[in-house]
Design a protein around this motif. Structure first.
Motif, mmCIF file in Angstrom:
data_model
loop_
_atom_site.group_PDB
_atom_site.id
_atom_site.type_symbol
_atom_site.label_atom_id
_atom_site.label_comp_id
_atom_site.label_asym_id
_atom_site.label_seq_id
_atom_site.Cartn_x
_atom_site.Cartn_y
_atom_site.Cartn_z
ATOM 1 N N LEU A 65 148.771 67.940 -0.190
ATOM 2 C CA LEU A 65 148.547 66.505 -0.317
ATOM 3 C C LEU A 65 148.584 66.152 -1.803
ATOM 4 C CD1 LEU A 65 145.519 66.020 2.120
ATOM 5 C CD2 LEU A 65 147.954 65.992 2.667
ATOM 6 N N PHE A 66 149.410 65.177 -2.144
ATOM 7 C CA PHE A 66 149.537 64.736 -3.540
ATOM 8 C C PHE A 66 149.458 63.211 -3.510
ATOM 9 C CE2 PHE A 66 152.369 65.159 -7.577
ATOM 10 C CZ PHE A 66 151.239 65.205 -8.372
ATOM 11 N N MET A 67 148.244 62.722 -3.298
ATOM 12 C CA MET A 67 148.013 61.316 -2.986
ATOM 13 C C MET A 67 147.327 60.603 -4.151
ATOM 14 S SD MET A 67 148.921 61.194 0.312
ATOM 15 C CE MET A 67 148.111 59.713 0.887
ATOM 16 N N GLY A 82 145.306 77.386 11.982
ATOM 17 C CA GLY A 82 146.159 78.403 11.388
ATOM 18 C C GLY A 82 146.823 77.953 10.098
ATOM 19 N N LYS A 83 146.566 76.718 9.656
ATOM 20 C CA LYS A 83 147.231 76.179 8.477
ATOM 21 C C LYS A 83 146.270 76.126 7.285
ATOM 22 C CE LYS A 83 150.941 75.231 10.878
ATOM 23 N NZ LYS A 83 152.190 76.013 10.700
ATOM 24 N N SER A 84 146.851 76.189 6.095
ATOM 25 C CA SER A 84 146.103 76.002 4.853
ATOM 26 C C SER A 84 146.557 74.700 4.210
ATOM 27 C CB SER A 84 146.335 77.172 3.901
ATOM 28 O OG SER A 84 147.720 77.323 3.611
ATOM 29 N N VAL A 85 145.621 74.022 3.546
ATOM 30 C CA VAL A 85 145.901 72.713 2.953
ATOM 31 C C VAL A 85 145.369 72.681 1.526
ATOM 32 C CG1 VAL A 85 145.541 70.221 3.109
ATOM 33 C CG2 VAL A 85 145.732 71.579 5.210
ATOM 34 N N LEU A 86 146.195 72.171 0.598
ATOM 35 C CA LEU A 86 145.764 71.918 -0.767
ATOM 36 C C LEU A 86 145.776 70.414 -0.997
ATOM 37 C CD1 LEU A 86 145.075 72.821 -3.685
ATOM 38 C CD2 LEU A 86 147.546 72.880 -4.128
ATOM 39 N N ASP A 87 144.642 69.872 -1.406
ATOM 40 C CA ASP A 87 144.510 68.442 -1.680
ATOM 41 C C ASP A 87 144.394 68.266 -3.192
ATOM 42 O OD1 ASP A 87 143.983 65.754 -1.710
ATOM 43 O OD2 ASP A 87 142.145 65.842 -0.528
ATOM 44 N N ILE A 88 145.491 67.844 -3.833
ATOM 45 C CA ILE A 88 145.539 67.698 -5.288
ATOM 46 C C ILE A 88 145.030 66.313 -5.668
ATOM 47 C CG2 ILE A 88 147.037 67.669 -7.317
ATOM 48 C CD1 ILE A 88 148.959 69.506 -5.800
ATOM 49 N N GLY A 89 144.029 66.280 -6.553
ATOM 50 C CA GLY A 89 143.414 65.006 -6.898
ATOM 51 C C GLY A 89 142.606 64.482 -5.731
ATOM 52 N N VAL A 148 147.949 60.346 -7.306
ATOM 53 C CA VAL A 148 147.805 61.106 -8.552
ATOM 54 C C VAL A 148 148.949 60.810 -9.514
ATOM 55 C CG1 VAL A 148 147.645 63.420 -9.553
ATOM 56 C CG2 VAL A 148 146.607 62.953 -7.332
ATOM 57 N N PHE A 149 150.134 60.653 -8.979
ATOM 58 C CA PHE A 149 151.376 60.595 -9.749
ATOM 59 C C PHE A 149 151.296 59.633 -10.929
ATOM 60 C CE2 PHE A 149 155.785 59.102 -10.313
ATOM 61 C CZ PHE A 149 156.441 60.309 -10.462
ATOM 62 N N TYR A 150 150.815 58.419 -10.704
ATOM 63 C CA TYR A 150 150.826 57.390 -11.749
ATOM 64 C C TYR A 150 149.705 57.576 -12.761
ATOM 65 C CZ TYR A 150 147.981 55.601 -7.892
ATOM 66 O OH TYR A 150 147.084 55.495 -6.837
ATOM 67 N N HIS A 151 148.794 58.515 -12.514
ATOM 68 C CA HIS A 151 147.743 58.835 -13.478
ATOM 69 C C HIS A 151 148.161 59.960 -14.435
ATOM 70 C CE1 HIS A 151 144.842 56.223 -11.638
ATOM 71 N NE2 HIS A 151 144.910 56.841 -10.486
ATOM 72 N N ASP A 178 140.272 68.647 -8.303
ATOM 73 C CA ASP A 178 140.231 67.441 -9.113
ATOM 74 C C ASP A 178 139.745 67.847 -10.487
ATOM 75 O OD1 ASP A 178 140.158 64.208 -7.990
ATOM 76 O OD2 ASP A 178 139.580 64.609 -10.060
ATOM 77 N N PHE A 179 139.998 66.996 -11.480
ATOM 78 C CA PHE A 179 139.554 67.315 -12.832
ATOM 79 C C PHE A 179 138.297 66.544 -13.206
ATOM 80 C CE2 PHE A 179 140.270 68.042 -17.486
ATOM 81 C CZ PHE A 179 140.428 69.412 -17.396
ATOM 82 N N ASP A 180 137.802 65.735 -12.286
ATOM 83 C CA ASP A 180 136.639 64.887 -12.540
ATOM 84 C C ASP A 180 135.432 65.453 -11.802
ATOM 85 O OD1 ASP A 180 134.681 62.760 -12.382
ATOM 86 O OD2 ASP A 180 136.258 61.373 -13.007
ATOM 87 N N GLU A 181 134.422 65.890 -12.548
ATOM 88 C CA GLU A 181 133.248 66.503 -11.932
ATOM 89 C C GLU A 181 132.464 65.521 -11.073
ATOM 90 O OE1 GLU A 181 132.504 69.477 -11.676
ATOM 91 O OE2 GLU A 181 133.086 70.655 -13.427
ATOM 92 N N VAL A 182 132.506 64.237 -11.403
ATOM 93 C CA VAL A 182 131.807 63.236 -10.587
ATOM 94 C C VAL A 182 132.438 63.166 -9.201
ATOM 95 C CG1 VAL A 182 131.270 60.780 -10.343
ATOM 96 C CG2 VAL A 182 131.060 61.890 -12.576
ATOM 97 N N TYR A 183 133.769 63.105 -9.147
ATOM 98 C CA TYR A 183 134.445 63.086 -7.850
ATOM 99 C C TYR A 183 134.170 64.362 -7.062
ATOM 100 C CZ TYR A 183 137.191 59.036 -9.428
ATOM 101 O OH TYR A 183 137.608 57.806 -9.880
ATOM 102 N N LEU A 184 134.169 65.500 -7.727
ATOM 103 C CA LEU A 184 133.931 66.765 -7.038
ATOM 104 C C LEU A 184 132.523 66.823 -6.457
ATOM 105 C CD1 LEU A 184 135.712 69.202 -9.504
ATOM 106 C CD2 LEU A 184 136.469 68.613 -7.193
ATOM 107 N N ALA A 185 131.549 66.289 -7.180
ATOM 108 C CA ALA A 185 130.179 66.242 -6.653
ATOM 109 C C ALA A 185 130.124 65.358 -5.411
ATOM 110 C CB ALA A 185 129.220 65.737 -7.724
ATOM 111 N N GLN A 186 130.829 64.233 -5.447
ATOM 112 C CA GLN A 186 130.890 63.364 -4.280
ATOM 113 C C GLN A 186 131.544 64.083 -3.101
ATOM 114 O OE1 GLN A 186 133.075 59.968 -5.711
ATOM 115 N NE2 GLN A 186 131.317 59.077 -6.788
ATOM 116 N N ALA A 187 132.631 64.789 -3.387
ATOM 117 C CA ALA A 187 133.366 65.476 -2.322
ATOM 118 C C ALA A 187 132.513 66.564 -1.667
ATOM 119 C CB ALA A 187 134.657 66.082 -2.891
ATOM 120 N N ARG A 188 131.808 67.321 -2.480
ATOM 121 C CA ARG A 188 130.961 68.388 -1.912
ATOM 122 C C ARG A 188 129.866 67.795 -1.035
ATOM 123 N NH1 ARG A 188 131.562 70.466 -7.535
ATOM 124 N NH2 ARG A 188 133.125 72.138 -7.427
ATOM 125 N N PHE A 189 129.282 66.694 -1.489
ATOM 126 C CA PHE A 189 128.229 66.048 -0.708
ATOM 127 C C PHE A 189 128.803 65.471 0.590
ATOM 128 C CE2 PHE A 189 125.742 62.184 0.307
ATOM 129 C CZ PHE A 189 124.527 62.793 0.585
#
Length: 252
Positions: free
Chosen positions: A126-128, A56-63, A130-133, A85-96
């Motif tokens: 989730l804001f894990m 029943g919950k929704s989650v946003l994972d930033i970065g 990311v802050f220092y970047h 995420d703003f990095d297409e390489v990471y997003l491709a990894q995440a989808r896979f």
């Protein structure tokens, strides 16, 4: 997704290098990670602080990077998980990785500075890591509080400097100077060039700095289950509110 061991290994290598060490079909994506089995070893230290049943919950994972935490949230039953995420390489990894784990997660290319476009609040944000970047970290916290914050913020940042926290008055006279030299005074250490060979490491806070900035942005720290991790809830105030600069040609 069903792939042979060889095909799975080849695809993992094609998508590399990986920052998240994930076990995909028995194959580790970053077995020689300089932080060890990361982020699993960090996750196991604070996993108990997040509800085990997220139905029943929704989650946003930033970065979201390669989606390790997004997958953990979906495996706890969250109805909707969105990783950005703003990095297409990471997003491709995440989808896979999500396909291999057989979980349905949406991943989008989006900057934290543009989360107002989502037009939705999430039960858990989730804001894990990311802050220092971020060149504008307090703006990002203000935007999270203003646009997407629901019930719970899971925040993590690298710390450097003292882990002491001073109890401070709400105001200080102009003549006050020595206070700023105290180890427990809130500080952000600015990285002009690189830290750990990474040009995107801009600001590294001490512990007092993290906690003060969270409060300033309108968050109450409910728990501190791991050295770098804070579980926060929104307060009645939205802090200093977000400032929106006029968009220039570099805004994309």
């Amino acid at each position: 997704m069903t792939l042979s061991n060889g095909a799975l290994r080849r695809r993992i290598e094609e998508l590399g290098p990986w920052f998240h060490n994930m076990n995909l079909g028995g194959i580790e994506t970053a077995p020689d990670h300089f932080l060890g089995n990361y982020p699993y070893e960090k996750w196991r230290k604070f996993a108990h602080a997040i509800p085990a049943d997220l139905r029943g919950k929704s989650v946003l994972d930033i970065g979201c990077n390669a989606g390790f935490y997004s997958i953990q949230m979906k495996q706890r039953g969250a109805d909707r998980v969105l990783g950005i995420d703003f990095d297409e390489v990471y997003l491709a990894q995440a989808r896979f990785a999500a396909e291999v784990a057989n979980v349905e997660i949406e991943f989008r290319r989006l900057s934290v500075y543009d989360i107002g476009r989502l037009g939705q609040r999430f039960h858990i944000v989730l804001f894990m890591g990311v802050f220092y970047h971020l060149r504008h970290p307090l703006l990002a916290l203000d935007l999270v509080r203003e646009h997407v914050m629901g019930d719970l913020l899971v925040f993590q940042s690298m710390h450097r400097g003292s882990d002491k926290v001073l109890e401070l008055d709400e105001d200080h006279p102009f003549s006050c100077r020595e206070l700023f030299n105290q180890p427990g005074f809130p500080k952000l250490h600015f990285i002009e060039h690189r830290y750990a060979q990474d040009p995107t490491n801009w600001w590294i806070p001490n512990r007092a700095g993290v906690e003060a900035m969270l409060r300033s942005a309108g968050f109450q720290i409910a728990a501190h289950p791991e050295e770098e991790v804070y579980i926060c809830r929104p307060t009645g105030s939205r802090g200093g509110r977000a400032v929106y600069p006029t968009r220039g040609r570099f805004s994309d």
